[in-house]
Design a protein around this motif. Structure first.
Motif, PDB file in Angstrom:
ATOM      1  N   TYR A 107      49.490  37.377  43.328  1.00  0.00           N
ATOM      2  CA  TYR A 107      48.818  36.885  42.130  1.00  0.00           C
ATOM      3  C   TYR A 107      49.449  37.513  40.897  1.00  0.00           C
ATOM      4  O   TYR A 107      49.588  38.735  40.819  1.00  0.00           O
ATOM      5  CB  TYR A 107      47.331  37.248  42.151  1.00  0.00           C
ATOM      6  CG  TYR A 107      46.480  36.289  42.935  1.00  0.00           C
ATOM      7  CD1 TYR A 107      46.018  35.101  42.360  1.00  0.00           C
ATOM      8  CD2 TYR A 107      46.128  36.567  44.246  1.00  0.00           C
ATOM      9  CE1 TYR A 107      45.239  34.217  43.081  1.00  0.00           C
ATOM     10  CE2 TYR A 107      45.334  35.685  44.970  1.00  0.00           C
ATOM     11  CZ  TYR A 107      44.902  34.515  44.379  1.00  0.00           C
ATOM     12  OH  TYR A 107      44.115  33.640  45.098  1.00  0.00           O
ATOM     13  N   GLY A 108      49.808  36.684  39.925  1.00  0.00           N
ATOM     14  CA  GLY A 108      50.332  37.189  38.667  1.00  0.00           C
ATOM     15  C   GLY A 108      49.242  37.872  37.860  1.00  0.00           C
ATOM     16  O   GLY A 108      48.077  37.472  37.902  1.00  0.00           O
ATOM     17  N   ALA A 109      49.619  38.902  37.116  1.00  0.00           N
ATOM     18  CA  ALA A 109      48.653  39.674  36.330  1.00  0.00           C
ATOM     19  C   ALA A 109      48.467  39.103  34.927  1.00  0.00           C
ATOM     20  O   ALA A 109      47.753  39.676  34.127  1.00  0.00           O
ATOM     21  CB  ALA A 109      49.096  41.133  36.244  1.00  0.00           C
ATOM     22  N   ILE A 110      49.105  37.981  34.630  1.00  0.00           N
ATOM     23  CA  ILE A 110      48.971  37.355  33.323  1.00  0.00           C
ATOM     24  C   ILE A 110      48.135  36.092  33.479  1.00  0.00           C
ATOM     25  O   ILE A 110      48.406  35.262  34.328  1.00  0.00           O
ATOM     26  CB  ILE A 110      50.355  37.019  32.729  1.00  0.00           C
ATOM     27  CG1 ILE A 110      51.141  38.297  32.492  1.00  0.00           C
ATOM     28  CG2 ILE A 110      50.220  36.213  31.442  1.00  0.00           C
ATOM     29  CD1 ILE A 110      52.556  38.090  32.029  1.00  0.00           C
ATOM     30  N   GLY A 111      47.132  35.947  32.636  1.00  0.00           N
ATOM     31  CA  GLY A 111      46.312  34.738  32.627  1.00  0.00           C
ATOM     32  C   GLY A 111      45.043  34.865  33.441  1.00  0.00           C
ATOM     33  O   GLY A 111      44.947  35.659  34.367  1.00  0.00           O
ATOM     34  N   LEU A 112      44.059  34.091  33.017  1.00  0.00           N
ATOM     35  CA  LEU A 112      42.780  34.029  33.724  1.00  0.00           C
ATOM     36  C   LEU A 112      42.465  32.578  34.009  1.00  0.00           C
ATOM     37  O   LEU A 112      42.484  31.766  33.083  1.00  0.00           O
ATOM     38  CB  LEU A 112      41.659  34.651  32.887  1.00  0.00           C
ATOM     39  CG  LEU A 112      41.738  36.166  32.736  1.00  0.00           C
ATOM     40  CD1 LEU A 112      40.687  36.651  31.770  1.00  0.00           C
ATOM     41  CD2 LEU A 112      41.607  36.860  34.076  1.00  0.00           C
ATOM     42  N   PRO A 113      42.158  32.189  35.184  1.00  0.00           N
ATOM     43  CA  PRO A 113      42.230  33.022  36.379  1.00  0.00           C
ATOM     44  C   PRO A 113      43.691  33.305  36.729  1.00  0.00           C
ATOM     45  O   PRO A 113      44.583  32.557  36.318  1.00  0.00           O
ATOM     46  CB  PRO A 113      41.560  32.174  37.459  1.00  0.00           C
ATOM     47  CG  PRO A 113      41.810  30.759  37.028  1.00  0.00           C
ATOM     48  CD  PRO A 113      41.798  30.799  35.510  1.00  0.00           C
ATOM     49  N   PRO A 114      43.947  34.370  37.484  1.00  0.00           N
ATOM     50  CA  PRO A 114      45.330  34.671  37.849  1.00  0.00           C
ATOM     51  C   PRO A 114      45.937  33.560  38.705  1.00  0.00           C
ATOM     52  O   PRO A 114      45.236  32.900  39.464  1.00  0.00           O
ATOM     53  CB  PRO A 114      45.234  35.982  38.629  1.00  0.00           C
ATOM     54  CG  PRO A 114      43.807  36.152  38.986  1.00  0.00           C
ATOM     55  CD  PRO A 114      42.998  35.318  38.053  1.00  0.00           C
ATOM     56  N   THR A 115      47.249  33.363  38.557  1.00  0.00           N
ATOM     57  CA  THR A 115      47.975  32.336  39.306  1.00  0.00           C
ATOM     58  C   THR A 115      48.543  32.947  40.580  1.00  0.00           C
ATOM     59  O   THR A 115      49.127  34.029  40.544  1.00  0.00           O
ATOM     60  CB  THR A 115      49.131  31.774  38.452  1.00  0.00           C
ATOM     61  OG1 THR A 115      48.586  31.223  37.253  1.00  0.00           O
ATOM     62  CG2 THR A 115      49.909  30.704  39.203  1.00  0.00           C
ATOM     63  N   PHE A 116      48.383  32.235  41.697  1.00  0.00           N
ATOM     64  CA  PHE A 116      48.976  32.680  42.963  1.00  0.00           C
ATOM     65  C   PHE A 116      50.376  32.089  43.054  1.00  0.00           C
ATOM     66  O   PHE A 116      50.565  30.878  42.950  1.00  0.00           O
ATOM     67  CB  PHE A 116      48.130  32.248  44.156  1.00  0.00           C
ATOM     68  CG  PHE A 116      48.618  32.840  45.452  1.00  0.00           C
ATOM     69  CD1 PHE A 116      48.495  34.197  45.700  1.00  0.00           C
ATOM     70  CD2 PHE A 116      49.205  32.050  46.419  1.00  0.00           C
ATOM     71  CE1 PHE A 116      48.953  34.763  46.887  1.00  0.00           C
ATOM     72  CE2 PHE A 116      49.656  32.592  47.612  1.00  0.00           C
ATOM     73  CZ  PHE A 116      49.529  33.956  47.840  1.00  0.00           C
ATOM     74  N   TYR A 117      51.375  32.954  43.237  1.00  0.00           N
ATOM     75  CA  TYR A 117      52.776  32.543  43.276  1.00  0.00           C
ATOM     76  C   TYR A 117      53.378  32.752  44.660  1.00  0.00           C
ATOM     77  O   TYR A 117      53.004  33.679  45.376  1.00  0.00           O
ATOM     78  CB  TYR A 117      53.612  33.381  42.302  1.00  0.00           C
ATOM     79  CG  TYR A 117      53.335  33.143  40.843  1.00  0.00           C
ATOM     80  CD1 TYR A 117      53.744  31.971  40.212  1.00  0.00           C
ATOM     81  CD2 TYR A 117      52.693  34.106  40.080  1.00  0.00           C
ATOM     82  CE1 TYR A 117      53.513  31.764  38.870  1.00  0.00           C
ATOM     83  CE2 TYR A 117      52.451  33.911  38.730  1.00  0.00           C
ATOM     84  CZ  TYR A 117      52.863  32.734  38.129  1.00  0.00           C
ATOM     85  OH  TYR A 117      52.636  32.529  36.796  1.00  0.00           O
ATOM     86  N   ALA A 118      54.357  31.907  44.984  1.00  0.00           N
ATOM     87  CA  ALA A 118      55.241  32.110  46.138  1.00  0.00           C
ATOM     88  C   ALA A 118      56.653  31.796  45.644  1.00  0.00           C
ATOM     89  O   ALA A 118      56.940  30.685  45.206  1.00  0.00           O
ATOM     90  CB  ALA A 118      54.869  31.195  47.295  1.00  0.00           C
TER      91      ALA A 118
END
Length: 190
Positions: A107-118
């Motif tokens: 999960y990225g620490a920027i933005g709400l809600p956090p974005t899940f990345y792969a």
């Protein structure tokens, strides 16, 4: 009235044609497929990266064979490592981990809600899957959410869509569609 209709038709056509310019997809068309049920495996290293309440922790996932048995290996940005022996259900599924059998999730620490990345673990600016022989250019990750390529020295921000933050300009990280149902839930990437 006829002129207004003609003008509206021309404007609509111009908008549609303008929308067909050069586009860039957020996701790659590369091959990646993984379904991993962490409720069965209970792997804490992977779980740390699948927790939306603790964004900024990322985990590399690779495959290996140990004694002929298939494993997934996990190393997170906090320095923890573990392996999970694939069970019968896991081995029935096709597991393709990106261009060269390595991905990064979290999960990225920027933005709400956090974005899940792969992201693919290979540097998008150095690795060429068509090279013969294929030469790996894997990224390393640190505890601040930065992935670094040893070959070109570029640094990528895992918390912010994989953009280059240091080094020569270049492509952002290769990204795959990914979802998780929570730390000890299902991870799905395609």
């Amino acid at each position: 009235m006829r002129n207004i209709l003609l003008l509206a038709t021309l404007l609509t056509g111009a908008i549609i044609l303008g929308a067909c310019g050069e586009t860039s997809s957020e996701y790659t068309i590369g091959k990646c497929f993984l379904i991993f049920d962490n409720s069965t495996h209970q792997d804490a290293t992977l779980a740390s990266a699948m927790n939306p309440n603790a964004p900024g922790i990322f985990c590399t996932i690779t495959k290996s064979l140990k004694g002929g048995a298939p494993y997934l290996n996990f190393t997170n940005s906090a320095g923890n490592s573990s392996s999970a022996l694939l069970n019968a259900l896991d081995t029935k599924r096709t597991i393709i981990l990106g261009y060269n059998e390595g991905i990064i999730v979290g999960y990225g620490a920027i933005g709400l809600p956090p974005t899940f990345y792969a992201f693919d673990r290979e540097c998008p600016n150095c690795f060429d899957p068509n090279d013969i022989p294929m030469r790996s250019k894997p990224l390393s990750i640190d505890n601040s959410g930065i992935a670094t390529c040893k070959a070109c020295q570029r640094k990528y921000d895992l918390n912010n869509d994989g953009f280059v933050t240091s080094g020569a300009d270049g492509k952002r990280l290769t990204r795959y569609h990914a979802t998780t149902t929570g730390p000890f839930g299902v991870l799905a990437i395609n």
